[in-house]
Write an enzyme that holds these catalytic residues in place. Structure first.
Site, mmCIF file in Angstrom:
data_model
loop_
_atom_site.group_PDB
_atom_site.id
_atom_site.type_symbol
_atom_site.label_atom_id
_atom_site.label_comp_id
_atom_site.label_asym_id
_atom_site.label_seq_id
_atom_site.Cartn_x
_atom_site.Cartn_y
_atom_site.Cartn_z
ATOM 1 N N GLU A 23 0.818 -1.217 0.000
ATOM 2 C CA GLU A 23 0.000 0.000 0.000
ATOM 3 C C GLU A 23 0.853 1.268 0.000
ATOM 4 O OE1 GLU A 23 -3.215 0.282 2.856
ATOM 5 O OE2 GLU A 23 -3.142 -1.884 3.101
ATOM 6 N N ASP A 101 -1.823 -4.156 4.023
ATOM 7 C CA ASP A 101 -1.833 -4.218 5.486
ATOM 8 C C ASP A 101 -2.654 -5.390 6.014
ATOM 9 O OD1 ASP A 101 -0.202 -2.040 5.645
ATOM 10 O OD2 ASP A 101 -1.797 -0.603 6.072
ATOM 11 N N TYR A 324 2.850 -3.701 13.508
ATOM 12 C CA TYR A 324 1.717 -2.973 12.935
ATOM 13 C C TYR A 324 0.955 -2.226 14.018
ATOM 14 C CZ TYR A 324 -2.145 -2.088 9.697
ATOM 15 O OH TYR A 324 -3.081 -1.484 8.894
#
Length: 738
Positions: A23, A101, A324
């Site tokens: 992304e 993600d 993350y």
């Protein structure tokens, strides 16, 4: 396979067989270094397509019986350019890996990429840290795109557009007051803020007294109605706690007469100790950060907004320093826990626990991946500091400290409770000492030590002073941005990826504004919420929105068909509710506009309230006014005004308190504010500065030199501790020097 890649400077012939689609372009450099030759890494720049703005109410999809027929289009010119480039690149490779993600949104973006590029069998990989072991392991174990997560993502997109577009067009725009939109999560969050604002505006302060005694033996005790311990003590502070300590108080005494009576008893009767309780307790370490708790802690300790926190965290993640940052899980991998244990055995062996604290995530947590943690525990904050920017270094230090602390031994506290008695009146003193710091060496969320002297039951005490401090109840405080995130999480409104964007939207729409660091609804926001509460009440309730989130969770787990849910929800609830609301628009009249005629028509010109005049002590009267110079629709006037008192008070919209006009407020001479402490930077005298925080009156010491106070002395701030000393987060404890 030989592939030519155009470059602004030159053409290079390289061997390229595999393509990794991600992304964010911020990850390109790091991932390219990890993968090396034979790989090409390309970024989609986020969403490459979205629902079209066509069809009924520009929804971009049709609800056809039990089916949802969506029409997607590129998300602007940049997306068109990215798609065209990726289409060319795909022709030149043999394998395509999608590494968007690791959450629902990322899965949905991956699906859109696969659809737009007509990828037949893309390999889906996920990792929660951008490190060589994590990425290579993910590539070695590819999966397929998760259709359940994609369904949940598509359902959320359609649901939000259905509510936002139809509600805005048919309801919000009809108000013609400047309001631009409503939304499923947005409007429920605004309602929480408006509810708190209404509580503040309707709050009527009450006087009370805190009664205490001080003994020459060296401690202070507060009035208690019984000699039994009241309530449950809590040493652990929340993630949004500030460095300031709360002032101890007695049980509330609600009249001057009763306060005077208690002081008289204390002064005229002997005092002796009736109970001494000593106990040792343990305090378990807090869990590693979730998205919500990270935003709360960064807001309290670093003064970062949720939006800023996520930007900085994104930068750390893309550089490979943390895992993350969008997660509601508090679990940590076994590998990381083992690494922390080895780190502690080498650097802090006393903190290695015999048993690791177990942390449980919130009930509705998605548990998609780990809590937020450093990817390498040996990369300590001081080692990283020179490699990243100031904000990144500060946030990394929070994350590193919290993750390590979660794996440390529990802290041990020695707590003491002393109960004394004079006649029939009881007095209580509490103290605690940290006997073993444990995890607090890395994350200190325990109050400062407050040591009581050694005493025995039956011991006579010598009274030094007894007094009753008059105080006033305070309205509930407005929410800070981190506090609102905490409330959204607790109420089940939204998910980690939506907290920050929702608050940002409310500010951009001018429904709320920051007032002294707190979120305050604007008049526009108050009026919009009032309207939605009347015409579409269910949709703005936290419980209703939370149930919708649970349905999306059910879709993500594969237990609910997304098309069936969306079509039935629209048919059975939203369409009938919307039609009913449209019919009620003509009956709506704003009630929160300060000088609204509809409000003034149905009320008296004044009313007596339960508040004493600060000058003469008589009752005051609330006088309603249409003056445009006032921010509120009324002011307070002493009911003896005709006989000469003349006192008036105006509502301060920011603090929620009534204040005298500036010209009538008592000012303290500058000389009386100065102390015998010297500024540690410029050596000017420190001065006392009064301010309000969380509805409480506070005092701090700051530099008295106005020329340097906002520049080189701006970090000079000392706060009073429970022991009556002055302490600064930067300069520590201060001693008299003048």
């Amino acid at each position: 396979m030989a592939v030519w890649i155009d470059s602004p400077r030159q053409c290079l012939q390289v061997v390229m067989t595999k393509l990794l689609l991600i992304e964010s372009p911020g990850k390109l450099k790091k991932l390219s270094q990890i993968l090396g030759a034979g790989w090409l890494v390309k970024a989609s720049m986020g969403h490459i397509r979205e629902l079209a703005d066509d069809g009924e109410d520009s929804l971009g999809f049709d609800l056809d019986g039990e089916n949802v027929r969506c029409r997607y289009e590129p998300r602007g010119d940049r997306a068109k350019k990215v798609i065209k480039e990726l289409q060319q690149v795909v022709k030149q490779v043999t394998e395509v890996y999608i590494a968007t993600d690791p959450d629902r949104e990322g899965e949905t973006i991956g699906w859109h990429i696969a659809q737009e590029l007509r990828l037949k069998q893309p390999k889906r990989i996920t990792y929660t840290e951008i490190t060589k072991p994590a990425v290579t392991t993910a590539i070695a174990h590819p999966k397929t795109l998760d259709q359940n997560l994609i369904a949940a993502g598509r359902a959320r997109d359609c649901l939000d557009k259905l509510v936002g577009y139809k509600g805005s067009k048919h309801l919000v725009w009809a108000l013609k007051n400047g309001a631009k939109s409503m939304g499923r999560v947005q409007s429920a969050t605004l309602h929480l803020l408006v509810q708190r604002e209404r509580e503040i505006l309707s709050f009527v302060p009450q006087d009370y007294w805190s009664v205490w005694v001080e003994y020459t033996e060296g401690f202070k005790a507060f009035y208690r109605r019984t000699n039994q311990a009241q309530g449950k003590e809590k040493s652990e502070e929340p993630d949004d706690a500030s460095n300031e300590t709360k002032t101890a108080e007695s049980d509330r005494v609600t009249s001057q007469e009763e306060a005077d009576r208690l002081v008289a008893i204390a002064k005229s009767n002997p005092h002796y100790i009736v109970k001494v309780e000593n106990k040792t307790t343990t305090q378990s370490p807090p869990a590693a950060f979730t998205t919500s708790t990270l935003q709360q802690a960064a807001g309290a300790k670093l003064r970062f907004s949720p939006e800023s926190t996520m930007k900085v965290a994104q930068s750390l993640y893309e550089a490979g320093y943390i895992t993350y940052m969008r997660t509601d899980s508090v679990t940590l991998s076994e590998q990381f826990c083992t690494a922390v244990r080895e780190y502690l055995q080498e650097h802090d062996p006393d903190n290695v626990p015999t048993k690791i604290a177990k942390h449980r995530s919130a009930q509705n947590a998605q548990e998609a991946h780990e809590a937020i943690r450093p990817t390498d525990v040996n990369l300590t904050p001081d080692r990283l500091q020179s490699q990243v920017g100031s904000d990144e270094a500060k946030l990394y230090e929070l994350i590193w400290n919290r993750a390590v602390a979660s794996q440390c031994a529990a802290a041990k506290l020695a707590k003491t409770r002393i109960v004394s008695q004079s006649a029939s009146v009881f007095w209580e003193a509490r103290g605690q000492i940290l006997v073993f710091p444990g995890y607090t060496k890395y994350w200190n969320n325990i109050s400062d030590d407050s040591q009581l002297p050694p005493v025995q039951e039956g011991q006579q005490l010598t009274l030094k002073e007894s007094r009753a401090d008059k105080k006033q109840t305070q309205p509930p405080p407005r929410y800070t941005e981190p506090k609102l995130v905490q409330l959204m999480e607790r109420k089940g409104i939204g998910r980690p990826s939506t907290y920050s964007p929702t608050i940002k939207t409310l500010k951009e729409r001018q429904y709320v504004e920051l007032t002294k660091g707190k979120l305050q609804p604007t008049q526009l926001g108050m009026e919009l919420d009032d309207f939605l509460e009347k015409v579409l009440p269910d949709l703005i309730m936290a419980e209703f929105t939370a149930q919708m989130e649970l349905k999306l969770d059910a879709i993500a787990s594969g237990s609910l068909n997304w098309e069936h849910y969306l079509t039935s929800w629209n048919r059975e609830y939203f369409t009938p509710a919307l039609n009913k609301a449209i019919g009620e628009i003509k009956n709506f009249q704003p009630t929160h506009t300060p000088n609204s005629e509809s409000k003034s028509r149905n009320r008296p010109s004044s009313e007596v309230i339960e508040r004493q005049c600060p000058n003469c002590g008589h009752q005051m009267t609330k006088v309603f006014s249409k003056s445009t110079k006032m921010k509120a629709d009324h002011f307070l006037s002493c009911d003896k005004r005709q006989s000469g008192c003349g006192c008036v008070m105006f509502l301060n919209a920011k603090s929620g308190q009534y204040e005298l006009p500036y010209s009538e407020r008592k000012t303290v001479p500058q000389a009386e504010l100065q102390t015998n402490y010297a500024c540690p930077v410029c050596k000017s005298p420190l001065e006392r500065h009064n301010y309000t925080k969380e509805g409480q009156n506070k005092v701090m010491l700051r530099c008295s030199n106005p020329k340097t106070r906002q520049s080189k002395c701006k970090e000079v701030a000392f706060f009073e501790t429970k022991t009556g000393k002055w302490w600064s987060p930067k300069f520590g404890e201060i001693k008299p020097t003048l």
